[in-house]
Design an enzyme around this catalytic site. Structure first.
Site, mmCIF file in Angstrom:
data_model
loop_
_atom_site.group_PDB
_atom_site.id
_atom_site.type_symbol
_atom_site.label_atom_id
_atom_site.label_comp_id
_atom_site.label_asym_id
_atom_site.label_seq_id
_atom_site.Cartn_x
_atom_site.Cartn_y
_atom_site.Cartn_z
ATOM 1 N N THR A 86 0.869 -1.187 0.000
ATOM 2 C CA THR A 86 0.000 0.000 0.000
ATOM 3 C C THR A 86 0.906 1.238 0.000
ATOM 4 O O THR A 86 0.954 1.971 0.972
ATOM 5 C CB THR A 86 -0.943 0.026 1.231
ATOM 6 O OG1 THR A 86 -0.158 -0.193 2.427
ATOM 7 C CG2 THR A 86 -2.008 -1.023 1.142
ATOM 8 N N GLU A 155 11.043 -5.195 10.293
ATOM 9 C CA GLU A 155 12.037 -5.871 9.455
ATOM 10 C C GLU A 155 13.316 -6.025 10.269
ATOM 11 O O GLU A 155 13.674 -5.150 11.047
ATOM 12 C CB GLU A 155 12.298 -5.040 8.193
ATOM 13 C CG GLU A 155 11.103 -5.057 7.271
ATOM 14 C CD GLU A 155 11.271 -4.165 6.044
ATOM 15 O OE1 GLU A 155 12.394 -3.749 5.749
ATOM 16 O OE2 GLU A 155 10.250 -3.892 5.406
ATOM 17 N N HIS A 254 16.537 7.136 20.084
ATOM 18 C CA HIS A 254 17.908 7.158 19.557
ATOM 19 C C HIS A 254 17.976 8.177 18.426
ATOM 20 O O HIS A 254 17.319 8.014 17.400
ATOM 21 C CB HIS A 254 18.300 5.774 19.038
ATOM 22 C CG HIS A 254 18.145 4.710 20.071
ATOM 23 N ND1 HIS A 254 19.019 4.587 21.122
ATOM 24 C CD2 HIS A 254 17.199 3.761 20.247
ATOM 25 C CE1 HIS A 254 18.617 3.597 21.893
ATOM 26 N NE2 HIS A 254 17.510 3.078 21.387
ATOM 27 N N CYS A 263 7.530 1.859 6.038
ATOM 28 C CA CYS A 263 6.277 2.122 6.764
ATOM 29 C C CYS A 263 6.108 3.560 7.248
ATOM 30 O O CYS A 263 5.146 4.221 6.871
ATOM 31 C CB CYS A 263 6.159 1.160 7.936
ATOM 32 S SG CYS A 263 5.950 -0.552 7.392
ATOM 33 N N ARG A 331 13.780 1.176 1.014
ATOM 34 C CA ARG A 331 12.686 2.120 0.793
ATOM 35 C C ARG A 331 12.809 3.346 1.712
ATOM 36 O O ARG A 331 12.883 3.213 2.920
ATOM 37 C CB ARG A 331 11.335 1.416 0.970
ATOM 38 C CG ARG A 331 11.041 0.450 -0.172
ATOM 39 C CD ARG A 331 9.728 -0.291 0.002
ATOM 40 N NE ARG A 331 9.853 -1.447 0.849
ATOM 41 C CZ ARG A 331 8.887 -2.351 1.028
ATOM 42 N NH1 ARG A 331 7.729 -2.208 0.419
ATOM 43 N NH2 ARG A 331 9.081 -3.389 1.824
HETATM 44 N N1 LIG Z 1 7.508 -4.205 5.518
HETATM 45 C C1 LIG Z 1 7.159 -4.037 6.770
HETATM 46 O O1 LIG Z 1 8.004 -3.968 7.682
HETATM 47 C C2 LIG Z 1 5.714 -3.937 7.163
HETATM 48 C C3 LIG Z 1 5.354 -4.054 8.511
HETATM 49 C C4 LIG Z 1 4.011 -3.976 8.856
HETATM 50 C C5 LIG Z 1 3.054 -3.750 7.872
HETATM 51 N N2 LIG Z 1 3.434 -3.610 6.570
HETATM 52 C C6 LIG Z 1 2.383 -3.422 5.560
HETATM 53 O O2 LIG Z 1 2.145 -4.655 4.899
HETATM 54 C C7 LIG Z 1 1.823 -4.437 3.516
HETATM 55 C C8 LIG Z 1 2.777 -5.193 2.632
HETATM 56 O O3 LIG Z 1 4.075 -4.654 2.845
HETATM 57 P P1 LIG Z 1 5.388 -5.378 2.288
HETATM 58 O O4 LIG Z 1 6.551 -4.586 2.798
HETATM 59 O O5 LIG Z 1 5.279 -6.826 2.572
HETATM 60 O O6 LIG Z 1 5.173 -5.109 0.715
HETATM 61 P P2 LIG Z 1 6.017 -5.677 -0.516
HETATM 62 O O7 LIG Z 1 5.975 -4.617 -1.531
HETATM 63 O O8 LIG Z 1 7.344 -6.190 -0.024
HETATM 64 O O9 LIG Z 1 5.196 -6.945 -1.007
HETATM 65 C C9 LIG Z 1 3.929 -6.867 -1.604
HETATM 66 C C10 LIG Z 1 3.804 -8.047 -2.561
HETATM 67 O O10 LIG Z 1 2.460 -8.137 -3.019
HETATM 68 C C11 LIG Z 1 2.493 -8.602 -4.362
HETATM 69 N N3 LIG Z 1 1.195 -8.330 -4.984
HETATM 70 C C12 LIG Z 1 0.639 -7.135 -5.274
HETATM 71 N N4 LIG Z 1 -0.598 -7.315 -5.814
HETATM 72 C C13 LIG Z 1 -0.827 -8.638 -5.858
HETATM 73 C C14 LIG Z 1 -1.916 -9.446 -6.294
HETATM 74 N N5 LIG Z 1 -3.029 -8.920 -6.794
HETATM 75 N N6 LIG Z 1 -1.805 -10.787 -6.210
HETATM 76 C C15 LIG Z 1 -0.680 -11.348 -5.704
HETATM 77 N N7 LIG Z 1 0.376 -10.633 -5.260
HETATM 78 C C16 LIG Z 1 0.305 -9.297 -5.332
HETATM 79 C C17 LIG Z 1 3.662 -7.888 -4.979
HETATM 80 O O11 LIG Z 1 4.129 -8.541 -6.144
HETATM 81 C C18 LIG Z 1 4.675 -7.941 -3.808
HETATM 82 O O12 LIG Z 1 5.497 -9.094 -3.903
HETATM 83 C C19 LIG Z 1 1.856 -2.920 3.326
HETATM 84 O O13 LIG Z 1 0.564 -2.410 3.490
HETATM 85 C C20 LIG Z 1 2.762 -2.447 4.456
HETATM 86 O O14 LIG Z 1 2.479 -1.129 4.847
HETATM 87 C C21 LIG Z 1 4.734 -3.709 6.196
#
Ligand SMILES: NC(=O)c1ccc[n+]([C@@H]2O[C@H](COP(=O)([O-])OP(=O)(O)OC[C@H]3O[C@@H](n4cnc5c(N)ncnc54)[C@H](O)[C@@H]3O)[C@@H](O)[C@H]2O)c1
Length: 434
Positions: A86, A155, A254, A263, A331
């Site tokens: 997102t 992460e 920190h 995020c 990112r």
């Molecule tokens: N990265 C973090 O530390 C973290 C922590 C908490 C919450 N979040 C939230 O979790 C969500 C995902 O974050 P992320 O970092 O894992 O994202 P990301 O970009 O690493 O992964 C998203 C994945 O979804 C896939 N995708 C998109 N549309 C699709 C569909 N229609 N069908 C199948 N696959 C599809 C993409 O190819 C991609 O691999 C976001 O909303 C983010 O804000 C992330």
């Protein structure tokens, strides 16, 4: 119980692997065929400590599968998690929900029997109800409940965060939906993890309110660090003195170059947009966004000041590229701002990160030299800038720097070194807030 996870990024991959470790049958789906192929080939598309072993163990046990075919995964699932990205929508700062709605539309036709649809992605208030409408419109016969279950993993510590979270938040509005979520999180219930049940909107807002609060806390100590520098105080002791107050706590105090990552930047922006849409005031968060962006772009000036002259032609080592240690996620990393302005000013940059080199390559100017190791990175440089506090950089002693560098300017944007030790060793040492 069978689970489908749509989106196999940081959150989908870690959540899917952890649910399979709980004993559930999990299918992770991604439309990125190369990603699925990589995972099925035994490699991880991201660096996350312990993840490769966890995935391999559960794949071997036959509980964890990776596919591009969403239909197959969803048809058999009792719970479908949406874990797609997102990101910030280009141009207006709102969360881009196109991936979420596309996934909802696509999964709708494959639902069979009672299913819960769970948004794990971070989504603005109201999205869950909209997703439910999308699914109901696409498949009027679907028997489902909508759930919000935001993810709080960090992460670099994602597996332990998922397995031993501070809390689990579940926005669910029927007994059947709450029962499914209780069953899925039973292993955490057994270790007395608080599980908070709310309505959809509350659950969605808890995620944004939490991330924005942490962003405010980081920015607050960064502002105190700036104040310390001009009044002669030491931000470490200020943070310690504040943190001993149990109402404040010592985490996220920190000082550094400004927050980055996948995020905080996008979630603070999306929260401000949600508040704006509803005529509500979150000006604290708005101020933090502006301060943080400004802070990140001011960091390169610190390097110029430390050198005492223009950086043009100066060879500078950048230690660390990822937005924080133990991840390869680039990112919104502060390193991007620092490197881009130093490079534009004519500095000759040598960079090294233990894990983020591949991720960083397409994002950095072509002139940047990618090095093999920390010592290689320092070789012949006039100044070194510590941007990401990886343990291997913490372990560097004055002798390591002195052996490789041509100059003696050290800009420590994470305050990992002892100023006295560095100064006694003859370095012009600059840290944050001291
Ligand atoms: N990265 C973090 O530390 C973290 C922590 C908490 C919450 N979040 C939230 O979790 C969500 C995902 O974050 P992320 O970092 O894992 O994202 P990301 O970009 O690493 O992964 C998203 C994945 O979804 C896939 N995708 C998109 N549309 C699709 C569909 N229609 N069908 C199948 N696959 C599809 C993409 O190819 C991609 O691999 C976001 O909303 C983010 O804000 C992330």
């Amino acid at each position: 119980m069978k689970i489908a996870v749509i989106g196999t990024g940081y959150v989908g991959l870690v959540s899917g692997a952890c649910f399979s470790e709980f004993g559930f049958d999990v299918t992770c789906v991604d439309k990125d065929a190369a990603k699925i192929e990589t995972i099925n080939g035994g490699l991880m598309p991201i660096y996350e400590p312990g993840l490769a072993e966890l995935v391999a163990r559960n794949v071997d046990a036959g509980r964890l599968h990776f596919k591009t075919d969403l239909g197959q995964a969803v048809t058999h699932a009792d719970a479908v998690f949406i874990a797609v990205g997102t990101p910030t929508r280009r141009g207006d700062g709102h969360a881009d929900l196109s991936f979420v709605y596309a996934a909802a539309e696509e999964l709708a036709g494959h639902l069979s029997g009672y299913t819960v649809i769970v948004t794990k992605s971070t989504v603005p208030v109201g999205t869950g109800r909209n997703v439910a409408n999308v699914v109901a419109k696409a498949n009027p016969d679907a028997d489902f409940d909508m759930i919000s279950n935001p993810e709080f993993l960090r992460e670099g510590a994602a597996i332990s965060d998922f397995m031993r979270p501070d809390r689990v938040i579940v926005g669910a509005e029927t007994d059947a939906a709450r029962d499914v979520m209780r069953a899925l999180y039973r292993p955490l219930f057994l270790i007395e993890t608080p599980i908070l049940f709310t309505n959809l909107e509350t659950s969605e807002l808890i995620k944004y309110a939490s991330n924005a609060f942490l962003a405010v806390k980081v920015s607050y100590i960064n502002q105190m660090a700036d104040l310390c520098e001009v009044v002669g105080a030491d931000v470490h002791d200020v943070a310690k003195g504040m943190g001993l107050d149990k109402r404040i706590g010592d985490k996220f105090l920190h000082p550094g170059p400004g927050y980055g990552g996948s995020c905080f930047p996008k979630d603070t922006l999306a929260l401000v947009k949600t508040a704006e849409m509803h005529g509500s005031d979150v000006s604290i968060v708005d101020a933090v966004i502006k301060f943080n962006q400004d802070r990140k772009s001011r960091m390169s000036a610190r390097v110029t000041e430390a050198l005492g002259e223009s950086v043009e032609g100066a060879s500078i080592a950048i230690l660390g590229l990822a937005f924080k240690p133990e991840t390869d996620d680039m990112r919104d990393s502060p390193s991007l701002d620092i490197i881009s302005s130093l490079s534009m000013a004519g500095a000759k940059l040598r960079v090294y990160d233990p894990k983020a080199m591949e991720e960083a390559k397409p994002l950095l100017p072509r002139e940047v030299v990618f090095c093999e190791s920390a010592t290689d990175c320092l070789r012949g440089t006039r100044a070194a800038v510590l941007v990401t506090e990886w343990n291997e950089f913490r372990a560097l002693t004055p002798a390591h720097f002195a052996a490789e560098m041509a100059g003696n300017v050290l800009v420590d944007l994470r305050n990992v070194y002892d100023p006295l030790v560095m100064q006694e060793a003859g370095f012009h040492y600059f840290s944050i807030g001291r």
